[in-house]
Structure formats: C-alpha cells, structure tokens
Scaffold this active site. Structure first.
Site, PDB file in Angstrom:
ATOM      1  N   THR A 132       7.647  29.612  53.221  1.00  0.00           N
ATOM      2  CA  THR A 132       8.673  30.358  52.495  1.00  0.00           C
ATOM      3  C   THR A 132       8.254  31.803  52.258  1.00  0.00           C
ATOM      4  OG1 THR A 132       9.772  30.513  50.334  1.00  0.00           O
ATOM      5  CG2 THR A 132       7.633  29.476  50.360  1.00  0.00           C
ATOM      6  N   ASP A 133       9.235  32.677  52.053  1.00  0.00           N
ATOM      7  CA  ASP A 133       8.919  34.061  51.716  1.00  0.00           C
ATOM      8  C   ASP A 133       8.394  34.191  50.282  1.00  0.00           C
ATOM      9  OD1 ASP A 133      11.301  33.539  50.382  1.00  0.00           O
ATOM     10  OD2 ASP A 133      12.381  35.268  51.167  1.00  0.00           O
ATOM     11  N   GLU A 134       8.557  33.145  49.473  1.00  0.00           N
ATOM     12  CA  GLU A 134       8.135  33.232  48.080  1.00  0.00           C
ATOM     13  C   GLU A 134       6.622  33.333  47.913  1.00  0.00           C
ATOM     14  OE1 GLU A 134      10.182  30.884  45.149  1.00  0.00           O
ATOM     15  OE2 GLU A 134      11.813  30.453  46.550  1.00  0.00           O
ATOM     16  N   TYR A 158       5.608  26.352  42.540  1.00  0.00           N
ATOM     17  CA  TYR A 158       6.098  26.063  43.888  1.00  0.00           C
ATOM     18  C   TYR A 158       5.492  27.005  44.912  1.00  0.00           C
ATOM     19  CZ  TYR A 158       9.138  26.661  47.936  1.00  0.00           C
ATOM     20  OH  TYR A 158       9.605  26.822  49.217  1.00  0.00           O
ATOM     21  N   LYS A 162       2.821  26.327  48.076  1.00  0.00           N
ATOM     22  CA  LYS A 162       3.098  26.648  49.477  1.00  0.00           C
ATOM     23  C   LYS A 162       2.073  27.645  50.016  1.00  0.00           C
ATOM     24  CE  LYS A 162       5.931  25.507  51.841  1.00  0.00           C
ATOM     25  NZ  LYS A 162       5.959  24.356  52.813  1.00  0.00           N
TER      26      LYS A 162
END
Length: 355
Positions: A132-134, A158, A162
């Site tokens: 994810t870009d997060e 989260y 990741k």
C-alpha cells in the site's frame, strides 16, 4: 499455475476474475475467509476447474508447503492482509499476526520451495507482494507524490504492519536471492469492496437512509485507483517485473474525501433518486476525526508506465459511475455481507456524530 493468497477478498477476487478474462492458467486460491473474504465474490467460478479454492491461513506453514509441493506454481501473489486502518487502531494484534507473521511464514515456505526448483522453473519463479501507499506516511498538500524511493514513515498500526512485511520481502531477496516483487498501490475502489471503506459505505448508507459519516472536515486527500486497473497492473508486474524491484501503482486521481462523497451522492441522485426528491448529500454528517489521520497520499506511477507499459484505463469519472451502478445492481451481495458483526462495527466507529 499460480498460488494466490487472499483471493476471496476485494482486490484478490477482482484479480482472479480479471485473470481468467485473459488467460486459462489455473489459480490455487488460499483464503482464510475472515469477515472481508467472501466466496460469493467468485460465484461465477463455482464450477470452473481453473479455480482451486483452499480454505486456510497463509501463516499455516504446513499447509502452504503442501500446496506448493502439490501444485508446483510458477509464482505466488500475496494479497492476504488485514487492511482497514480503523480496525487496526482498535485491534492491532490481528494486523501483526496476518501482515507480518503471516507474510514471514509464507516467505519461508516460498524460499524452501524455490530452492528445490531446478533450471527454468527456478529462474522463472516470482513472489509478488501486494502492499500500500500508506507505508510512505503522509504528504503535505504541495509535496511531490510518492515514488519508489520515498522513505517509509507509516503512521497507523495497519501501515506499520504492511511496512514491516515489505521490509521482510526485501530482505528475503537481498539475503536469500528469492525473486520477489513488491507493489504499492493507492486507494482502490470498485465491485465487491466490503462496505466499511469510504465509497461502498457511502453508497450503502445513502440507500438505507442513514447518515453519511465523514471524518473531520473531509479534506483528507487520496489517490483513487479503479480495482480492475490495479489488477491489470499486478498482472503486468508478475509477467514482466524485475526481481527485487518495487512498482508504485496509482490512478492519477487525487481527490479530497468530501469531494468523493459528493460525487457518489450526485450519481445516486441521478441513478436512484430519493422518493422525496432531496439530494443524498443532505445525509452527510461530520464525525470526530480518527487518531493520526494522514492528510494526503499521492502515487507517482511513472516507473510502471515507463518500464512495463501500464497506465490506468479508467478515469475517476468512469470508474466511480461503474462502481455506483454495480452496487445498485447487486443489492443481494450487499445484504449478504451486512451481518450483525458488520452493523456492530459501523455503529462503534461512527456513534459520535456532530453536525
């Protein structure tokens, strides 16, 4: 043959359906079927011999080892993840177990399997990790978009989980030579998304006459990627990506959350207007912002376009119309996923509403 983890979830199911639109190569689909994993997403493949479903956990090393030995896949695509920020704030341990420990155990199984391959089978094998870009953290409004060289600065349990899994994947390439690929995508939307995420939640709540809860002032900016475009990008990476490389996948559609909600309301006003003639936007309510809410994500997707020739086919305008229409046409699917646990979760998250 390829092995997919999390293939009954939102992105994984869309990937499998899209995969079979372009190839007859079989898929072994390993999914734990947690709240967001739903075999109804793949109902059209119920009698299709190309789709082999296995109910299980990617962290079950004995199971993944058996599947790799039995089916001899040429690649693994790891979609399986706990992926909702709000849930990670309330229950971070689930994210540690699935996203970190689960990925580690899958990597161990893959490493042992890969070392046992010979010749072309070994050189052609790939392990693709979907992230994810997060993991990159939050951007200011005038900052350049995330590139593959951007430092990791995760801000939620989260995204931290990741980020940790991404680092494990990288380490297994540099330490053991495992031919890995990592993709970091922006916010996905489209069919089969569990209605806890912004777009399906707004659609479902609007049609039910409920409030449309928006965190804070709704000015948080996200890049939006239609899920089928994401699936096509992943297919390009598994086929032609270079081992050890990271590919950012984005839709080139940066928009504030409040604009997304107004767009959804306008489409519902057009496609299924309220009986009283009032706009669905009148149901919008602002709620207390969540802790550590990132202000902006943005993906620079030029690398994957330059090296693999991929770019999104959908604009936000075309993709969001398809998405709203899908939810209108598939009310039975929505009803099926809205069990008591889901309703309790939404109530817990949005019980403090302010005008």
């Amino acid at each position: 043959m390829i092995l997919i983890t999390g293939g009954a979830g939102f992105i994984g199911a869309n990937f499998i359906l899209n995969w079979f639109d372009t190839t007859d190569e079989p898929v072994v689909n390993l999914d734990k079927l947690t709240y967001a994993g739903n075999l109804r997403n793949l109902a059209s493949l119920q009698d299709d011999p190309r789709h082999i479903f296995v109910h299980g956990d990617l962290g079950d090393t004995a199971l993944t080892t058996r599947l790799l030995t039995e089916y001899q896949p040429r690649g693994i695509i790891n979609f399986a993840a706990e992926s909702h920020v709000d849930r990670s704030i309330h229950s971070p341990e689930d994210f540690i177990q699935t996203n970190i420990v689960g990925t580690f155990r899958l990597l161990e199984s893959a490493r042992a399997y890969w070392h046992g391959l010979q010749g072309a089978a070994q050189s052609n094998f790939r392990f693709l990790h979907v992230s994810t870009d997060e993991v990159y953290g939050s951007l200011k409004l005038d900052d350049p978009a995330f590139t593959e060289q951007h430092r990791y600065e995760p801000n939620s349990p989260y995204s931290a989980s990741k980020a940790a899994s991404d680092h494990l994947v990288r380490a297994y390439h540099h330490t053991y030579g495992l031919p890995v690929l990592t993709t970091n995508c922006s916010n996905n939307y489209g069919p089969y998304q569990f209605p806890e995420k912004l777009i399906p939640l707004m659609i479902v709540n609007a049609l039910a006459g409920k409030s449309l809860p928006i965190y804070g002032d709704g000015r948080q900016v996200r890049d939006w990627l239609y899920v089928k475009d994401h699936c096509c990008a992943i297919q390009s990476v598994i086929q032609a990506g270079q081992p050890g490389e990271i590919y950012n996948i984005g839709g080139w559609n940066e928009k504030p959350n409040i604009d997304i909600v107004h767009t959804v309301c306008a489409l519902l006003d057009e496609l299924q207007p309220r009986i009283d003639g009032i706009s669905y936007s009148q149901q919008i309510r602002f709620v207390k912002d969540r802790p550590g809410h990132d202000q902006r994500y943005a993906i620079d997707a030029r690398k994957i376009e330059r090296e693999l020739g991929w770019k999104p086919a959908e604009t936000f305008e075309t993709g969001i119309r398809k998405t709203v229409q899908w939810y209108l046409d598939n009310q039975a699917w929505v009803s099926n996923v809205q069990n008591g646990n889901y309703r309790d979760w939404v109530h817990k998250q949005y019980e403090k509403v302010r005008a």
